[in-house]
Enzyme design. Structure first.
Site, short mmCIF file in Angstrom:
data_model
loop_
_atom_site.label_atom_id
_atom_site.label_comp_id
_atom_site.label_asym_id
_atom_site.label_seq_id
_atom_site.Cartn_x
_atom_site.Cartn_y
_atom_site.Cartn_z
N ARG A 43 36.80 45.74 22.76
CA ARG A 43 36.75 46.57 21.55
C ARG A 43 37.73 46.14 20.47
NH1 ARG A 43 38.02 52.03 23.77
NH2 ARG A 43 36.74 51.24 25.45
N LEU A 87 30.04 48.04 21.02
CA LEU A 87 28.82 47.93 21.83
C LEU A 87 27.66 48.77 21.31
CD1 LEU A 87 30.47 47.77 25.36
CD2 LEU A 87 29.55 45.89 23.99
N LYS A 150 28.87 47.67 40.63
CA LYS A 150 28.80 49.05 41.07
C LYS A 150 29.89 49.90 40.40
CE LYS A 150 30.71 50.42 45.11
NZ LYS A 150 32.15 50.73 45.07
N HIS A 180 30.08 43.30 46.37
CA HIS A 180 30.97 42.17 46.64
C HIS A 180 31.13 41.90 48.14
CE1 HIS A 180 34.21 45.19 47.11
NE2 HIS A 180 34.89 44.27 47.73
N HIS A 242 28.29 49.06 50.48
CA HIS A 242 28.85 48.04 51.38
C HIS A 242 28.42 48.22 52.84
CE1 HIS A 242 31.08 47.24 47.84
NE2 HIS A 242 32.06 48.07 48.04
N LYS A 342 39.93 55.91 53.61
CA LYS A 342 41.21 55.48 53.04
C LYS A 342 42.33 56.07 53.90
CE LYS A 342 39.47 54.39 48.68
NZ LYS A 342 39.36 52.96 48.41
C1 BG6 Z 1 35.23 48.96 46.28
C2 BG6 Z 1 35.58 50.42 46.33
O1 BG6 Z 1 33.84 48.79 46.11
O2 BG6 Z 1 35.63 48.33 47.48
C3 BG6 Z 1 37.07 50.61 46.59
O3 BG6 Z 1 35.22 51.04 45.11
C4 BG6 Z 1 37.50 49.83 47.81
O4 BG6 Z 1 37.37 51.99 46.75
C5 BG6 Z 1 37.02 48.39 47.73
O5 BG6 Z 1 38.91 49.88 47.89
C6 BG6 Z 1 37.29 47.67 49.04
O6 BG6 Z 1 37.01 46.30 48.88
P1 BG6 Z 1 37.74 45.22 49.75
O7 BG6 Z 1 37.06 43.94 49.41
O8 BG6 Z 1 39.18 45.25 49.36
O9 BG6 Z 1 37.54 45.65 51.18
#
Ligand code: BG6
Length: 489
Positions: A43, A87, A150, A180, A242, A342
């Site tokens: 921005r 944007l 995401k 990821h 995931h 967590k």
């Molecule tokens: C993310 C979540 O997609 O993945 C986070 O939003 C999480 O809350 C993270 O901490 C964990 O990723 P990684 O690769 O560190 O296990």
């Protein structure tokens, strides 16, 4: 193959924490195709030079092994450019189009790139606006791909709405949804293990496997992300994407080829075969937890409700454990346990395949079953647990031993991280590790009854101690079937 990579959200967290370090690693490893330009878009007004300085400083916060030397950064920085964009303004997209179509020699290239990747590293509420504007500006030609991070929606309807708007401007082949976890090397090794080796596939079924456990545990709390996390919770943050993606990779049928759609068709079938939740089965088969305050390694840590920007009395879950089944011939009756949370005992992500014990034990002692552990984090490796004779006595019981494969050692410096892999694949147009819209929607369809049941339930999540493996109900969920989580075995 020359490329232009445009990072919307060019000054945001995702860009400097994950994308820039990954791009730098790709550059350092000589894996970035030559003739590339990286354009950060945000921005505020700043020059290319000022942007490069901003990134240079941010690299100080990156893991030291991944930090560039001054000389390396100067060379990498030549790829970096910056552009201010509002944007909501169509003319700003027209300007971006000119930048892409009429490159200037002083930026390292004077002909348009072979491929253009538009990475939306912005807040997700901007995705639909950006995609619609890109379409209107005709920044959606055949050599353009758009990458979406995401969270893609917070339920089925919102995910479908995003997909509808994206599809109005981009084909499915052009829209790359990132999870990821799919970029993590061990996840690719799971495919290699299953479909590149003849050894395991005959055993990979209900006749030999007792249960499968997927654990994605984090030691950290929600930290500064309280506001985002409170609207999200562990089910949306980790399970819908995931954990379910890992489950599909474990349970899918062998695809006919290594083509993106051959793989994604098989993953979709798994998602469609998952046992649907009902209000009753949510109560029985899903445990929702929230961490309380406590002591970890001698230090007092706040409970979830004391975290910054978490409203009093929040019922957001920071832990989920659930039991499901894949209802098809291969897996009928085999429980799949998923858990994530967590402030758990460790940062530990792994898939454990527990085999059935031998049908007729002839040795003294317990009949301990084999297991295969696919480790994603903190190390990346594979353990095969077997029973062996120590050879120290005549009537001895067998002892557990394991074959331990450390991929980092085996393949050392050639390994690439998750974002590096995914960015290189996005540039190369290789879609295997990106999530198709139908997979993503089906995953929402499956978790939605859980979200609904919780929304209609006044009960608070079960509290658990920081540094533990979650509420005791999580162990009870697995014990009900006569099994135990890996750390309790
Ligand atoms: C993310 C979540 O997609 O993945 C986070 O939003 C999480 O809350 C993270 O901490 C964990 O990723 P990684 O690769 O560190 O296990």
């Amino acid at each position: 193959m020359s490329f232009d990579l445009v990072l919307f959200g060019g000054t945001g967290d995702l860009t400097w924490r994950k994308l820039m370090p990954a791009l730098f690693q790709a550059f350092r490893h000589g894996k970035l195709p030559p003739g590339g330009r990286i354009l950060a878009v945000a921005r505020d007004e700043r020059s290319d030079e000022a942007y490069r300085e901003f990134i240079r400083e941010r690299f100080n916060e990156v893991d030291s092994a991944k930090r560039p030397t001054d000389g390396e950064f100067d060379r990498f920085a030549q790829l970096l450019h910056y552009r201010r964009m509002d944007l909501s303004q169509p003319e700003h997209y027209a300007g971006l189009k000119r930048w892409i179509e009429e490159p200037r020699a002083e930026e390292g290239r004077s002909t348009p790139a072979d491929t253009v990747v538009l990475f939306l590293a912005t807040s997700p509420h901007l995705f639909t606006q950006i995609c619609a504007q890109l379409g209107a500006a005709q920044l959606n030609g055949p050599k353009v791909r758009v990458v979406l991070e995401k969270p893609l929606g917070h339920d089925l309807a919102s995910a479908q709405e995003i997909n509808r708007v994206v599809a109005a401007s981009f084909t499915e082949q052009q829209a790359l949804r990132i999870d990821h976890y799919l970029g993590k090397p061990s996840v690719q090794n799971l495919s290699a293990l299953r479909f590149g080796n003849a050894l395991f596939e005959p055993l990979w079924r209900r006749e030999s496997i007792a249960n499968i456990q997927i654990t994605l545990a984090e030691g950290i709390g929600v930290g500064t992300r309280g506001e985002f996390y409170n609207q999200t919770g562990a089910l949306r943050d980790m399970v819908q994407n995931h954990a379910l993606q890992l489950l599909t990779m474990v349970a899918m049928e062998p695809p006919a080829s290594n083509d993106a759609d051959a793989i994604r068709d098989e993953k979709l079938k798994v998602l469609r075969s998952l046992k649907p939740f009902t209000p009753d089965s949510v109560v029985r088969d899903v445990v929702r937890g929230q961490y309380r305050s406590g002591t970890v390694d001698g230090k007092t840590v706040p409970g979830y409700l004391e975290e910054d920007k978490v409203p009093p009395g929040s019922r957001t879950e920071t832990f989920v454990a659930l039991r499901t089944e894949v209802q098809n011939w291969r897996w009928a009756g085999v429980p799949f346990y998923l858990r994530t949370g967590k402030r758990l005992a460790a940062r530990d992500a792994q898939i454990v395949v527990n085999f059935r014990p031998v049908p007729h034990p002839i040795f003294p002692g317990a009949n301990v079953a084999n297991k295969l552990v696919i480790k994603l984090q903190p190390e990346d490796g594979l353990e095969l647990h077997l029973m062996a004779a120590k050879g120290t006595g005549q009537t001895e019981a067998l002892s557990p031993v394991f074959l331990d494969l450390d991929f980092d050692k085996a393949f050392s410096s050639e390994r690439v991280g998750a974002y590096e892999r995914l960015l290189l694949d996005a540039i190369a147009g290789k879609l295997n590790l990106f999530v198709r819209s139908d997979e993503q929607e089906q995953a929402w369809r499956w978790v939605e009854p859980v979200l609904d049941a919780w929304a209609n339930d006044d009960a608070a999540p079960r509290l658990y101690a920081p540094g533990s493996w979650g509420p005791p109900a999580s162990s009870a969920l697995v014990a009900r079937d006569g099994f135990a989580w890996a750390e309790e075995q």
